[in-house]
Scaffold this motif. Structure first.
Motif, PDB file in Angstrom:
ATOM      1  N   PHE A 215     -17.251 -13.138  58.708  1.00 29.64           N
ATOM      2  CA  PHE A 215     -16.889 -12.336  58.876  1.00 29.64           C
ATOM      3  C   PHE A 215     -17.458 -10.954  57.489  1.00 29.64           C
ATOM      4  O   PHE A 215     -16.350 -10.304  56.626  1.00 29.64           O
ATOM      5  CB  PHE A 215     -15.408 -11.613  59.065  1.00 29.64           C
ATOM      6  CG  PHE A 215     -14.777 -12.237  59.824  1.00 29.64           C
ATOM      7  CD1 PHE A 215     -14.368 -10.974  61.462  1.00 29.64           C
ATOM      8  CD2 PHE A 215     -13.382 -13.481  59.641  1.00 29.64           C
ATOM      9  CE1 PHE A 215     -14.687 -11.971  62.447  1.00 29.64           C
ATOM     10  CE2 PHE A 215     -13.464 -13.590  61.016  1.00 29.64           C
ATOM     11  CZ  PHE A 215     -13.423 -13.733  62.490  1.00 29.64           C
ATOM     12  N   GLY A 216     -17.858 -12.419  56.435  1.00 26.79           N
ATOM     13  CA  GLY A 216     -18.630 -11.771  55.906  1.00 26.79           C
ATOM     14  C   GLY A 216     -17.496 -11.278  53.671  1.00 26.79           C
ATOM     15  O   GLY A 216     -18.417 -10.865  52.733  1.00 26.79           O
ATOM     16  N   LYS A 217     -16.627 -12.001  54.518  1.00 24.69           N
ATOM     17  CA  LYS A 217     -15.178 -12.348  53.387  1.00 24.69           C
ATOM     18  C   LYS A 217     -14.222 -13.203  53.314  1.00 24.69           C
ATOM     19  O   LYS A 217     -14.316 -14.221  54.850  1.00 24.69           O
ATOM     20  CB  LYS A 217     -14.353 -10.699  53.334  1.00 24.69           C
ATOM     21  CG  LYS A 217     -14.103 -10.637  54.518  1.00 24.69           C
ATOM     22  CD  LYS A 217     -12.717  -9.348  54.546  1.00 24.69           C
ATOM     23  CE  LYS A 217     -12.063  -9.335  55.783  1.00 24.69           C
ATOM     24  NZ  LYS A 217     -11.441  -7.421  55.833  1.00 24.69           N
ATOM     25  N   ARG A 218     -13.692 -13.997  52.656  1.00 28.33           N
ATOM     26  CA  ARG A 218     -12.803 -14.614  52.621  1.00 28.33           C
ATOM     27  C   ARG A 218     -11.573 -14.358  53.037  1.00 28.33           C
ATOM     28  O   ARG A 218     -10.907 -13.656  52.790  1.00 28.33           O
ATOM     29  CB  ARG A 218     -12.031 -14.914  51.190  1.00 28.33           C
ATOM     30  CG  ARG A 218     -14.082 -15.917  51.339  1.00 28.33           C
ATOM     31  CD  ARG A 218     -13.319 -16.564  49.252  1.00 28.33           C
ATOM     32  NE  ARG A 218     -14.991 -16.816  48.797  1.00 28.33           N
ATOM     33  CZ  ARG A 218     -15.472 -16.352  47.591  1.00 28.33           C
ATOM     34  NH1 ARG A 218     -14.548 -15.216  46.659  1.00 28.33           N
ATOM     35  NH2 ARG A 218     -16.810 -16.353  47.009  1.00 28.33           N
ATOM     36  N   PRO A 219     -10.574 -15.097  53.616  1.00 24.03           N
ATOM     37  CA  PRO A 219      -9.296 -14.420  53.643  1.00 24.03           C
ATOM     38  C   PRO A 219      -8.281 -14.311  53.020  1.00 24.03           C
ATOM     39  O   PRO A 219      -7.120 -13.315  53.422  1.00 24.03           O
ATOM     40  CB  PRO A 219      -9.073 -16.013  55.071  1.00 24.03           C
ATOM     41  CG  PRO A 219      -9.320 -17.426  54.245  1.00 24.03           C
ATOM     42  CD  PRO A 219     -10.852 -16.483  53.989  1.00 24.03           C
ATOM     43  N   PHE A 220      -8.152 -14.494  51.685  1.00 29.30           N
ATOM     44  CA  PHE A 220      -7.125 -14.739  50.803  1.00 29.30           C
ATOM     45  C   PHE A 220      -7.830 -14.637  49.683  1.00 29.30           C
ATOM     46  O   PHE A 220      -8.450 -14.904  49.340  1.00 29.30           O
ATOM     47  CB  PHE A 220      -6.247 -16.289  51.042  1.00 29.30           C
ATOM     48  CG  PHE A 220      -5.611 -16.923  52.226  1.00 29.30           C
ATOM     49  CD1 PHE A 220      -5.090 -15.969  52.876  1.00 29.30           C
ATOM     50  CD2 PHE A 220      -6.312 -17.887  52.881  1.00 29.30           C
ATOM     51  CE1 PHE A 220      -4.277 -16.481  54.023  1.00 29.30           C
ATOM     52  CE2 PHE A 220      -6.061 -18.178  53.919  1.00 29.30           C
ATOM     53  CZ  PHE A 220      -4.630 -17.867  54.908  1.00 29.30           C
TER      54      PHE A 220
END
Length: 446
Positions: A215-220
């Motif tokens: 997704f190109g970003k971290r979850p937290f």
């Protein structure tokens, strides 16, 4: 001044390995207290990645224990999907670790270039890493710093786990750790929450990395260390609204399983461990033996005609006019030299000199060179203390940035990366004139 060997004919390749045994090629990486560059063995022509660290810088950063721990651990392991150590040696100023060369570059470099990766590609990398983790966890070793920067591709496209600077091995009489270690954005809740933890922390970090690749970003995420810590401990795992348009339901289930805050319920951590996770429907069709043997065909093959490393490291060396790395013979210690050092710093340096032993994977006759693949290891000896011993926190610049500015993005800015890529062709033709002026013989085709 140290002796500089000029031609392969003048070298004794039967003696202990030293820097003069190698041609020095381009710089491909840089850390807080050292660099990584490509080297080529003058006799065999085999290329490796050389990680070299200034002894003075190690002492300044109280990082001696990390380097010695990494060198000892790497000597005990070898796996097709790990970046293995091939050499370890030192001179008066530096410690050197020769590693498998991964010409495909890091997953972070790939992520910077493409922003997100396809599910089939990510699944293959996760499968590679599970094979590596299965091997490590079977030996009670936790990596503790899994992230895109520490996953390297070979020229075929297989993912390898690298950088064991803060890895740790658990023992029956000490089955848990309580220290905080790793890169904050990828730390598990049990590390962030200062609870006891084991090898299970690696599966959480793998989950964060997988999410980021897809997704190109971290979850937290958050804009401060406190916010990121709170997010890891308490925030709900939220997927993008179009997640099912990008990935399968099986993939979502694996992400939820890896990012389970309960270690005992986390995928790959409960009964059956990683072997059980390998049976998940998301991995249907994976030939696990072929993955380990690296006969499975990766869905992505790095372009061998492109430089898969950040050109900024080579540019810095060219533009900043740094003193070139040069091969120096170690100074033989006399009886006077081996007396008790007069200062705390010199005592620390001598301890480092004594404990960083030579390793050469081509030889079995070296004294104190242990047999690889051991499932146990002796406890590490204590480090002579200067002020404090920062043995548990990774010291790379990326981590310090993440600790202070842990945003949802990752890696180098894409604009800067594109700009640097424009100079790659020029760098390919760059003649290392300053090295030649210092007495080097360049590679035959250099």
């Amino acid at each position: 001044m140290g002796a500089i060997c000029c031609t392969p004919d003048e070298l004794d390749f039967g003696a202990e390995v030293e820097l003069a045994h190698f041609y020095l090629l381009r710089v491909i990486g840089k850390g807080a207290f050292g660099k990584v560059r490509i080297i080529q063995h003058r006799q065999t022509g085999q290329e490796y990645a050389l990680k070299y660290i200034s002894k003075s810088r190690c002492i300044q950063l109280n990082a001696t224990h990390n380097i010695l721990a990494e060198r000892r651990l790497l000597e005990k392991i070898e796996h097709p999907l790990i970046v293995n150590m091939r050499y370890a040696f030192q001179d008066e100023e530096h410690l050197f670790i020769g590693l498998d060369l991964m010409m495909g570059g890091s997953i972070q470099f790939l992520l910077d270039r493409y922003t997100t990766l396809k599910e089939i590609q990510v699944r293959f990398y996760v499968a590679d890493l599970l094979c590596a983790l299965d091997y490590l966890h079977g030996r009670r070793i936790a990596h503790r710093d899994i992230k895109p920067d520490n996953i390297l591709l070979d020229d075929k496209g297989h993912a390898h786990l690298s950088d064991f600077n803060i890895a740790t091995q658990f023992h029956p009489n000490k089955p848990q750790r309580f220290s905080r270690a790793g890169s904050l954005a990828y730390m598990s809740p049990e590390i962030v929450g200062k609870q006891g933890y084991s090898t299970f922390v690696d599966l959480w970090s793998l989950g964060v990395t997988t999410f980021e690749l897809l997704f190109g970003k971290r979850p937290f995420t958050g804009t401060s260390t406190y916010q990121v810590t709170e997010a890891i401990l308490h925030d709900e795992l939220v997927f993008p609204d179009n997640a099912l348009e990008l990935i399968s339901q099986d993939c979502i289930d694996v992400l939820r399983g890896l990012l389970n805050r309960s270690p005992s319920e986390r995928y790959g951590c409960g009964q059956g461990g990683i072997s059980s996770l390998k049976k998940h429907p998301w991995f249907r069709g994976i030939d696990w033996q072929a993955m380990v043997q690296k006969t499975a065909t990766p869905p992505f093959k790095p372009n061998k005609d492109e430089l898969n490393f950040d050109a900024v490291h080579e540019l810095e060396e060219i533009l900043l006019e740094e003193v070139p790395l040069r091969p120096h013979k170690r100074i033989a210690k006399t009886s006077i030299d081996t007396t008790q050092p007069e200062t705390e710093e010199s005592r620390h340096r001598q301890w480092m000199d004594d404990k960083f032993l030579t390793f050469d994977y081509t030889r079995t006759d070296l004294p104190d060179q242990h047999h690889r693949d051991s499932t146990t290891s002796a406890p590490f000896e204590s480090t002579p203390s200067l002020v404090t011993t920062t043995t548990e926190m990774t010291l790379s610049p990326q981590t310090s940035i993440e600790e202070n500015f842990p945003t949802g993005g990752g890696g180098v800015g894409t604009t800067g990366t594109r700009l640097l890529r424009k100079v790659e062709s020029a760098l390919d033709h760059y003649e290392q004139s300053k090295y030649k002026a210092q007495g080097y013989v360049l590679t035959p085709d250099g």
